[in-house]
Design a protein around this motif. Structure first.
Motif, PDB file in Angstrom:
ATOM      1  N   LYS A 204       0.836  -1.202   0.000  1.00  0.00           N
ATOM      2  CA  LYS A 204       0.000   0.000   0.000  1.00  0.00           C
ATOM      3  C   LYS A 204       0.869   1.250   0.000  1.00  0.00           C
ATOM      4  N   LYS A 205       1.916   1.228   0.804  1.00  0.00           N
ATOM      5  CA  LYS A 205       2.820   2.376   0.868  1.00  0.00           C
ATOM      6  C   LYS A 205       3.523   2.597  -0.467  1.00  0.00           C
ATOM      7  N   ILE A 206       3.962   1.515  -1.091  1.00  0.00           N
ATOM      8  CA  ILE A 206       4.642   1.638  -2.388  1.00  0.00           C
ATOM      9  C   ILE A 206       3.686   2.181  -3.440  1.00  0.00           C
ATOM     10  N   LEU A 207       2.457   1.721  -3.439  1.00  0.00           N
ATOM     11  CA  LEU A 207       1.462   2.267  -4.376  1.00  0.00           C
ATOM     12  C   LEU A 207       1.203   3.745  -4.106  1.00  0.00           C
ATOM     13  N   LEU A 208       1.133   4.109  -2.844  1.00  0.00           N
ATOM     14  CA  LEU A 208       0.960   5.517  -2.477  1.00  0.00           C
ATOM     15  C   LEU A 208       2.148   6.362  -2.939  1.00  0.00           C
ATOM     16  N   VAL A 209       3.353   5.823  -2.800  1.00  0.00           N
ATOM     17  CA  VAL A 209       4.547   6.539  -3.252  1.00  0.00           C
ATOM     18  C   VAL A 209       4.487   6.767  -4.756  1.00  0.00           C
ATOM     19  N   PHE A 210       4.126   5.751  -5.519  1.00  0.00           N
ATOM     20  CA  PHE A 210       3.993   5.917  -6.975  1.00  0.00           C
ATOM     21  C   PHE A 210       2.921   6.948  -7.318  1.00  0.00           C
ATOM     22  N   PHE A 211       1.843   6.935  -6.562  1.00  0.00           N
ATOM     23  CA  PHE A 211       0.776   7.919  -6.773  1.00  0.00           C
ATOM     24  C   PHE A 211       1.285   9.338  -6.496  1.00  0.00           C
ATOM     25  N   VAL A 212       1.990   9.506  -5.383  1.00  0.00           N
ATOM     26  CA  VAL A 212       2.530  10.818  -5.019  1.00  0.00           C
ATOM     27  C   VAL A 212       3.534  11.295  -6.068  1.00  0.00           C
ATOM     28  N   ILE A 213       4.406  10.412  -6.530  1.00  0.00           N
ATOM     29  CA  ILE A 213       5.383  10.783  -7.560  1.00  0.00           C
ATOM     30  C   ILE A 213       4.679  11.203  -8.843  1.00  0.00           C
ATOM     31  N   THR A 214       3.631  10.489  -9.212  1.00  0.00           N
ATOM     32  CA  THR A 214       2.860  10.845 -10.409  1.00  0.00           C
ATOM     33  C   THR A 214       2.216  12.214 -10.242  1.00  0.00           C
ATOM     34  N   ILE A 215       1.588  12.447  -9.105  1.00  0.00           N
ATOM     35  CA  ILE A 215       0.968  13.754  -8.830  1.00  0.00           C
ATOM     36  C   ILE A 215       2.034  14.848  -8.855  1.00  0.00           C
ATOM     37  N   TYR A 216       3.202  14.560  -8.295  1.00  0.00           N
ATOM     38  CA  TYR A 216       4.265  15.554  -8.256  1.00  0.00           C
ATOM     39  C   TYR A 216       4.700  15.941  -9.675  1.00  0.00           C
ATOM     40  N   PHE A 217       5.021  14.945 -10.509  1.00  0.00           N
ATOM     41  CA  PHE A 217       5.566  15.258 -11.827  1.00  0.00           C
ATOM     42  C   PHE A 217       4.529  15.795 -12.806  1.00  0.00           C
ATOM     43  N   PHE A 218       3.289  15.368 -12.673  1.00  0.00           N
ATOM     44  CA  PHE A 218       2.274  15.853 -13.609  1.00  0.00           C
ATOM     45  C   PHE A 218       1.430  16.992 -13.045  1.00  0.00           C
ATOM     46  N   GLY A 219       1.588  17.301 -11.778  1.00  0.00           N
ATOM     47  CA  GLY A 219       0.818  18.380 -11.167  1.00  0.00           C
ATOM     48  C   GLY A 219       1.703  19.464 -10.591  1.00  0.00           C
ATOM     49  N   ILE A 220       2.370  19.150  -9.504  1.00  0.00           N
ATOM     50  CA  ILE A 220       3.161  20.148  -8.782  1.00  0.00           C
ATOM     51  C   ILE A 220       4.302  20.681  -9.637  1.00  0.00           C
ATOM     52  N   ARG A 221       5.026  19.808 -10.316  1.00  0.00           N
ATOM     53  CA  ARG A 221       6.159  20.261 -11.145  1.00  0.00           C
ATOM     54  C   ARG A 221       5.665  21.180 -12.263  1.00  0.00           C
ATOM     55  N   GLU A 222       4.550  20.852 -12.869  1.00  0.00           N
ATOM     56  CA  GLU A 222       3.985  21.701 -13.929  1.00  0.00           C
ATOM     57  C   GLU A 222       3.530  23.047 -13.361  1.00  0.00           C
ATOM     58  N   LEU A 223       2.974  23.032 -12.167  1.00  0.00           N
ATOM     59  CA  LEU A 223       2.576  24.277 -11.513  1.00  0.00           C
ATOM     60  C   LEU A 223       3.804  25.140 -11.215  1.00  0.00           C
ATOM     61  N   ARG A 224       4.887  24.525 -10.777  1.00  0.00           N
ATOM     62  CA  ARG A 224       6.127  25.259 -10.526  1.00  0.00           C
ATOM     63  C   ARG A 224       6.652  25.896 -11.810  1.00  0.00           C
ATOM     64  N   LYS A 225       6.558  25.183 -12.920  1.00  0.00           N
ATOM     65  CA  LYS A 225       6.987  25.754 -14.214  1.00  0.00           C
ATOM     66  C   LYS A 225       6.114  26.948 -14.582  1.00  0.00           C
ATOM     67  N   SER A 226       4.818  26.839 -14.316  1.00  0.00           N
ATOM     68  CA  SER A 226       3.908  27.951 -14.601  1.00  0.00           C
ATOM     69  C   SER A 226       4.237  29.164 -13.740  1.00  0.00           C
ATOM     70  N   ILE A 227       4.584  28.930 -12.486  1.00  0.00           N
ATOM     71  CA  ILE A 227       4.977  30.029 -11.602  1.00  0.00           C
ATOM     72  C   ILE A 227       6.268  30.671 -12.117  1.00  0.00           C
ATOM     73  N   HIS A 228       7.222  29.858 -12.551  1.00  0.00           N
ATOM     74  CA  HIS A 228       8.464  30.366 -13.147  1.00  0.00           C
ATOM     75  C   HIS A 228       8.134  31.269 -14.334  1.00  0.00           C
ATOM     76  N   ASP A 229       7.260  30.811 -15.201  1.00  0.00           N
ATOM     77  CA  ASP A 229       6.876  31.608 -16.370  1.00  0.00           C
ATOM     78  C   ASP A 229       6.148  32.886 -15.966  1.00  0.00           C
ATOM     79  N   PHE A 230       5.359  32.812 -14.895  1.00  0.00           N
ATOM     80  CA  PHE A 230       4.661  33.993 -14.390  1.00  0.00           C
ATOM     81  C   PHE A 230       5.653  35.040 -13.884  1.00  0.00           C
ATOM     82  N   TYR A 231       6.707  34.588 -13.196  1.00  0.00           N
ATOM     83  CA  TYR A 231       7.720  35.510 -12.690  1.00  0.00           C
ATOM     84  C   TYR A 231       8.405  36.280 -13.813  1.00  0.00           C
TER      85      TYR A 231
END
Length: 165
Positions: free
Chosen positions: A6-33
């Motif tokens: 369960k923990k390993i599946l959660l880790v994969f889920f978090v990594i997916t959310i990070y790279f397809f969500g948070i990382r993209e949001l960070r790039k958008s913030i960079h572009d906004f700056y």
């Protein structure tokens, strides 16, 4: 299903959310700056400072008047330190409050660095040292230190419980 799976599946889920969500949001913030708090093009900001992108989520501000052109790092928070800290919290089975505190810390550091960059560009480059300190040292320490603190607290509670029985 065993807890580790369960923990390993959660880790994969978090990594997916990070790279397809948070990382993209960070790039958008960079572009906004670019074009708001920083000029639209890389290069000179004023007679004292120029800047360039270190990556798609960070900048390096350079002192043009210094002999060695010293630079200060300006990173958008919620980077890899955040990701690894979240994964650590998952393995510690932390509650929602711990994730909220970690996220709040990163958000606070992000707001602080933006304010310091704006003031530093307009008035005093000395403040850019604080931005660099936050980006290079405080965010990693705050992220990993928080997980280590919670781990130590958990182990201490386990030891106290074992001594009581």
């Amino acid at each position: 299903m065993p807890s580790i799976f369960k923990k390993i599946l959660l880790v994969f889920f978090v990594i997916t959310i990070y790279f397809f969500g948070i990382r993209e949001l960070r790039k958008s913030i960079h572009d906004f700056y670019m074009g708001t708090i920083l000029p639209a093009e890389y290069g000179e900001i004023n007679e004292n400072i120029s800047f360039y992108a270190q990556s798609s989520v960070s900048f390096t501000l350079v002192d043009l008047k210094a002999e060695n052109h010293k630079g200060w790092q300006f990173k958008i928070p919620f980077g890899s330190f955040y990701l690894f800290a979240v994964i650590g919290l998952l393995f510690l089975q932390s509650d929602k409050k711990t994730y909220a505190l970690l996220s709040g810390f990163h958000l606070l550091m992000g707001v602080t660095t933006v304010i310091l960059v704006v003031i530093g560009i307009k008035f005093s480059t000395a403040l850019l040292i604080v931005v660099d300190f936050i980006s290079r040292y405080l965010l990693p320490l705050g992220s990993f230190g928080y997980v280590a603190f919670l781990y130590g607290k958990l182990k201490m509670n386990d030891r106290l419980y074992a001594n009581q029985t």
